[in-house]
Each structure stands twice: as C-alpha cells, then as structure tokens.
Enzyme design. Structure first.
Site, PDB file in Angstrom:
ATOM      1  CB  ALA A  18      67.011   2.395 -30.101  1.00 45.75           C
ATOM      2  NE  ARG A  24      74.419  -6.645 -20.480  1.00 40.52           N
ATOM      3  CZ  ARG A  24      74.031  -5.742 -19.583  1.00 40.52           C
ATOM      4  NH1 ARG A  24      73.773  -6.112 -18.339  1.00 40.52           N
ATOM      5  NH2 ARG A  24      73.873  -4.484 -19.924  1.00 40.52           N
TER       6      ARG A  24
HETATM    7  C1  UD1 Z   1      73.070   4.191 -19.038  1.00 45.07           C
HETATM    8  C2  UD1 Z   1      73.452   5.384 -18.147  1.00 45.07           C
HETATM    9  C3  UD1 Z   1      73.320   4.958 -16.687  1.00 45.07           C
HETATM   10  C4  UD1 Z   1      71.913   4.483 -16.414  1.00 45.07           C
HETATM   11  C5  UD1 Z   1      71.516   3.369 -17.385  1.00 45.07           C
HETATM   12  C6  UD1 Z   1      70.054   3.040 -17.228  1.00 45.07           C
HETATM   13  C7  UD1 Z   1      75.128   6.590 -19.424  1.00 45.07           C
HETATM   14  C8  UD1 Z   1      76.571   6.917 -19.552  1.00 45.07           C
HETATM   15  N1  UD1 Z   1      74.793   5.793 -18.440  1.00 45.07           N
HETATM   16  O1  UD1 Z   1      74.011   3.182 -18.790  1.00 45.07           O
HETATM   17  O2  UD1 Z   1      73.636   6.058 -15.850  1.00 45.07           O
HETATM   18  O3  UD1 Z   1      71.806   4.040 -15.069  1.00 45.07           O
HETATM   19  O4  UD1 Z   1      71.728   3.792 -18.733  1.00 45.07           O
HETATM   20  O5  UD1 Z   1      69.729   1.918 -17.992  1.00 45.07           O
HETATM   21  O6  UD1 Z   1      74.337   7.091 -20.184  1.00 45.07           O
HETATM   22  N2  UD1 Z   1      72.996   3.951 -26.813  1.00 45.07           N
HETATM   23  C9  UD1 Z   1      73.123   4.525 -28.053  1.00 45.07           C
HETATM   24  N3  UD1 Z   1      74.349   4.851 -28.511  1.00 45.07           N
HETATM   25  C10 UD1 Z   1      75.460   4.626 -27.790  1.00 45.07           C
HETATM   26  C11 UD1 Z   1      75.334   4.054 -26.514  1.00 45.07           C
HETATM   27  C12 UD1 Z   1      74.100   3.730 -26.044  1.00 45.07           C
HETATM   28  O7  UD1 Z   1      72.118   4.737 -28.753  1.00 45.07           O
HETATM   29  O8  UD1 Z   1      76.546   4.953 -28.284  1.00 45.07           O
HETATM   30  C13 UD1 Z   1      71.667   3.613 -26.313  1.00 45.07           C
HETATM   31  C14 UD1 Z   1      71.496   2.134 -26.025  1.00 45.07           C
HETATM   32  O9  UD1 Z   1      70.978   1.455 -27.162  1.00 45.07           O
HETATM   33  C15 UD1 Z   1      70.505   2.142 -24.879  1.00 45.07           C
HETATM   34  C16 UD1 Z   1      70.781   3.454 -24.161  1.00 45.07           C
HETATM   35  O10 UD1 Z   1      71.475   4.268 -25.074  1.00 45.07           O
HETATM   36  O11 UD1 Z   1      69.158   2.154 -25.344  1.00 45.07           O
HETATM   37  C17 UD1 Z   1      71.596   3.232 -22.892  1.00 45.07           C
HETATM   38  O12 UD1 Z   1      72.838   2.664 -23.273  1.00 45.07           O
HETATM   39  P1  UD1 Z   1      73.539   1.536 -22.410  1.00 45.07           P
HETATM   40  O13 UD1 Z   1      74.793   1.162 -23.062  1.00 45.07           O
HETATM   41  O14 UD1 Z   1      72.555   0.475 -22.092  1.00 45.07           O
HETATM   42  O15 UD1 Z   1      73.890   2.400 -21.118  1.00 45.07           O
HETATM   43  P2  UD1 Z   1      74.182   1.846 -19.686  1.00 45.07           P
HETATM   44  O16 UD1 Z   1      75.596   1.451 -19.610  1.00 45.07           O
HETATM   45  O17 UD1 Z   1      73.159   0.871 -19.298  1.00 45.07           O
HETATM   46 CA    CA Z   2      71.239  -0.330 -20.352  1.00 40.58          CA
END
Ligand code: UD1
Ligand code: CA
Length: 486
Positions: A18, A24
């Site tokens: 999280a 967005r």
């Molecule tokens: C990610 C998945 C994708 C999947 C999608 C589902 C990866 C590389 N991709 O993409 O395959 O279909 O989720 O919703 O994992 N977060 C962190 N730290 C970070 C980055 C993200 O805690 O450095 C958390 C975000 O807050 C979020 C979750 O991880 O809760 C997913 O991150 P997000 O950036 O939304 O990933 P997607 O690009 O949607």
């Molecule tokens: Ca996401």
C-alpha cells in the site's frame, strides 16, 4: 480449506502492499484511505484477511505514510507497518516486508491495499494451491484486460510468467486472463527469488510478478487460482471507487436479506459494512444506515431515513428522519421530518414527531414531543407531553443550560422553557408561556400577558372592509353591542 471459509493452516504472514501514490484519485488523501460502505479501502482488505488468522500482518506504506499509519494504529492495532521510502516497484515493496519477516517460514500471502471486493474465500483458495506449488497467483478473465499483467500459461496449464501490459507483445496482449495482484508464496523461495529481481523493464522497477518466472526457471511449479472479474476490481480512480461501492452495497443488502431483513427496494438501501441489523427488521425505500448503527428486530425504518451511529431498538418506527448518534427506544416512534442529534435517548414508547429537532435530550417511557419543537439539553420524565411548537431555550448566547421536566407534565403549546429550569412532576404550563422560573410539582405556570378585547375596533379602524362586513353580519356581534368591554 472449505467452502464456508473456515481457515486451513493459517499463513505465516500476510503482506499488504500500500505504498503507491494513487495518482489517478487526484486526492490529498492516500488512496487506501478512501472509503466505501463506511470503511477505508485498506480496511476491506484487512477485514477479508482477518479470518485467515495469520500470525503476522504487515502493511507496506509509503505515500501519505503518516496518515496511513495513524489510521492503521487506530483501526487495526494488531497490524504492523513498514515504510518503503521510494516506490521502486511491487518486488521492492515485498523485499522490504520480508526483511522485517526474516524469522518467517511457510506460506506468505501478498495482497494489494486497493482491492476492496476480494473475499476471504479468494485468499483461502490462493493459499490452498501452495500445497502442490511453490507459488500461486489469483487471476480472473476480463473482457477488457488492458492495463493488467497478463497470465502466460504453460502447455500443461501451469503459469509460466506474468507479462505487464506495457512490456507485452501484441500476441500477449490478446490474453484475457490477468493478474489480480494477489499471490501465495513459500517464504523461503520468495526470499531467494526476490534477491534475483532485475529492473530491465519499461518502468525500471522491481516487479513482484517476475518472481513467478524466476521460480519456474528454477524448476518449481506455479499455479493460478481463478476468481471472478468483480472480485479483483482494483480502485485506481473515483469511478472505480463508486463502482466498488455499488457492488459492495448489493453484497451487503443480499447478506442482510438472507439473514432475515426485509427490504422493499434494496437498490435504494445503503448499509455500511459497520452497521448491524437483526432478523425481522423492515427497511422501506431510500434508507441509509451508516457508521456503527444497530437496528433491532421488528423495527421499521423508512422511507427516506439517514441513520448514522444510531441505535433503533425492537419495534421502533422511524420515518423520514435524519439521526446522528441517537438511541431510539423499544417501540418508540420518530418522524416524519425529524432531526435527532447526538445525545438523544428516547425511552420505550416515546415519540419525536413531525418537524422536531432534538439534541442531548433524554425522554422517559412514553414521553411525547409530537409536533414542531426544539428539545436541546433536556431530561423529560415518563408520560410527559410537550405541546406543539415548544422550544427548550438552552442557549443564552454564551453557554448551554439544562432543563429537567418531571413525570406526567403537560407543557402547553408554544411554551418557551428558558433554561436552566426544573419543572416538577405533574405540573402544567399555559400555552404561549415564557417560563423563566422553576415550576413546583402540580402547579400551573402562566407566563404571558393577559388578553384584552377592544370592542368594535375593526368597525372604527377598518370601516367597509370585508372583515367589518363579516363582523356586522355576525349575530353574536349584535349581542355584543350592549357590552362595553369584555
Ligand atoms: C500490478 C501488477 C499487475 C497486476 C496489477 C493488478 C506488478 C509489476 N504488476 O500492476 O501484474 O495486474 O497490479 O492490480 O506488480 N506498491 C507498493 N510499492 C511500490 C509499487 C506498488 O507498495 O513500489 C503497491 C501499490 O500501492 C498497490 C500495489 O502495490 O497497492 C500494486 O501497485 P500498482 O502500481 O498499482 O501496480 P500495477 O501497475 O497496477
Ligand atoms: Ca493497481
């Protein structure tokens, strides 16, 4: 694991990612703290994970971490947090969590903080797949898979890899099975695979999804657990927030109807996840029951009510009412067009009628305030009746004062009760009185000017008017002529 959701072996750890920005949402509030059906997005995820009875639950925070940590400390004190200072990807976030879970071995469940529709069963099914695999990913088939990571299946039906939308080939983009962002891993295998993550992708990030292909290349098997499109919905913008809310409202209404609550038109009923209802409650159209409200058996609520943090006891009836922080006693009636504010306590059989506002007011058994009144800072005894348009004058411009009205009192219509005041048991007040002094038990208090009639005023001052003609035509007027003054 079984269908009813009784946990199998608890996972060693649940990790909730999280830390992301939630750009967005276009909000100063961190995404995971936005609310649907009365709970923050992250609360829904933690709520669904709770029955798993994990020994460790760890939330990775980053963006807006102060607010997220403060929320978690208050609402989920059993949950630990770890800070990811820079959001270098989901794999990086998982590594940081595992550093804190160095002692942990066995099944680890990884979740995202923004998927409020995910169920406990989804989580259990993902974990159950670990019995035969090194890792399991929860997937769904989407009609519009754009934006999601795609599931690349092996010839034997296992999972070979997850390819992010931006890194996918045209052929891979045709795949409709997508990654939900929920995974079960064996802790030790996850730890070693994370150490091998690279950042050679379009975003230059460490992808948690790459752990699956790393495990495959080491000869481990990876499986998918498939769930519905609805359950994996992630909230990225306010439209998806509203969409998730609509689905959750339907689920909550369905659950309460199956538990014995009648709803004439469930589409217009909004019940927060935090509210409690009982069998044989009836909800009429356009009802919102929010916060920590409790509605007990036999109560009839609606139409057109908003009850927040409100208790409605057995057989209470509440019509067209806004209530915040009130307790409505057994068989009490409220409404229509009634506003109950915090500290209102209606005894059993009591009444707060049409166009009545109450605040910090305690009504005894069968006490009634039937029409057009303001009752603020008051205690009203049993069987007492407050006449129409009475005002409890509780505010002197600087401070609030209390009024105590005894049992079986009759307050005449349009009485101003200027606090502080004590009205004794069985006392009366004359209609239209302004009461500024205590009234002893059994007394009649009159606090108004005496009436005087100025005879023939209309004939003299409004000669020839419709009123004057009507007065002249009235036989009783003729009789009055002989009288000088009454
Ligand atoms: C990610 C998945 C994708 C999947 C999608 C589902 C990866 C590389 N991709 O993409 O395959 O279909 O989720 O919703 O994992 N977060 C962190 N730290 C970070 C980055 C993200 O805690 O450095 C958390 C975000 O807050 C979020 C979750 O991880 O809760 C997913 O991150 P997000 O950036 O939304 O990933 P997607 O690009 O949607
Ligand atoms: Ca996401």
């Amino acid at each position: 694991m079984n269908k009813t959701g009784a946990p199998s072996t608890p996972p060693a750890a649940v990790i909730v990612l999280a830390a992301g920005a939630g750009t967005r949402m276009k909000s100063t509030k961190p995404k995971v703290l936005h609310e649907v059906v009365g709970m923050a997005l992250i609360d829904h995820v933690l709520h669904a994970a709770a029955p798993l009875s994990s020994r460790n639950t760890l939330v990775v925070v980053g963006h807006g971490k102060e607010q997220v940590v403060e929320h978690l400390t208050q609402v989920h004190p059993q949950v630990a947090t770890v800070v990811q200072e820079q959001q270098n990807g989901t794999g990086h976030a998982a590594s940081i969590a595992l550093q804190l879970l160095a002692h942990v071995s066995g099944p680890v469940l990884v979740l995202a903080g923004d998927t409020p529709l995910l169920t406990t069963t989804d989580m259990q099914r993902t974990l159950a797949g670990l019995a035969d695999n090194a890792a399991v990913v929860l997937t769904a088939h989407l009609s519009q898979p754009a934006g999601y990571g795609r599931i690349v299946r092996s010839a034997t039906g296992g999972v070979d890899a997850i390819v992010e939308d931006r890194d996918a080939t045209d052929a891979q983009r045709e795949i409709t099975e997508v990654n939900s962002g929920v995974y079960a891993f064996d802790a030790e295998l996850l730890r070693s695979a994370l150490a091998n993550l690279k950042t050679d992708n379009s975003q230059g990030e460490q992808y948690l999804t790459d752990v699956l292909s790393i495990l495959r290349s080491q000869g481990h098997s990876v499986a998918a657990a498939v769930t519905s499109e609805e359950n994996i919905l992630g909230v990225n913008d306010r439209r998806q927030l509203a969409e998730a809310g609509a689905i959750l409202r339907t689920r909550i209404c369905d659950e309460w109807m199956l538990a014995g609550v009648s709803m004439v038109d469930p589409k217009t009923v909004w019940i927060d996840r935090t509210a409690e209802l009982a069998p044989d409650v009836t909800l009429l159209p356009n009802v919102a029951i929010t916060g920590k409200s409790v509605i007990r058996g036999g109560a009839v609520i609606g139409p057109d009510c908003s009850l927040h943090d409100t208790i409605a006891d057995h057989r209470a009836t509440v019509t067209r009412t806004t209530s915040i922080g009130a307790i409505i006693g057994e068989g009490a009636t409220v409404g229509p067009y009634t506003y109950l504010r915090p500290g209102t306590v209606l005894g059993s059989g009591a009444k707060a009628g049409g166009f009545v506002e109450m605040k910090n007011a305690k009504l005894g058994t069968n006490a009634k305030v039937p029409h057009l009144s303001y009752v603020g800072d008051a205690t009203i005894g049993e069987g007492t009746n407050i006449g129409a348009a009475t005002v409890f004058v509780n505010y002197d411009g600087q401070e609030k004062h209390h009024t105590t009205v005894g049992n079986q009192v009759r307050i005449g219509s349009d009485t101003m009760l200027v606090a502080p005041l004590v009205i004794g048991d069985g006392a009366y007040t004359a209609a239209g009185s302004v009461i500024t002094q205590d009234v002893p038990a059994g007394a009649m208090a009159v606090g108004r000017a005496r009436q005087s009639n100025i005879l023939d005023w209309v004939l003299r001052r409004r000669p020839g008017s419709d009123s004057a003609k009507a007065a002249l035509a009235d036989s009783s007027h003729k009789n009055n002529k002989s009288n000088k003054k009454t």
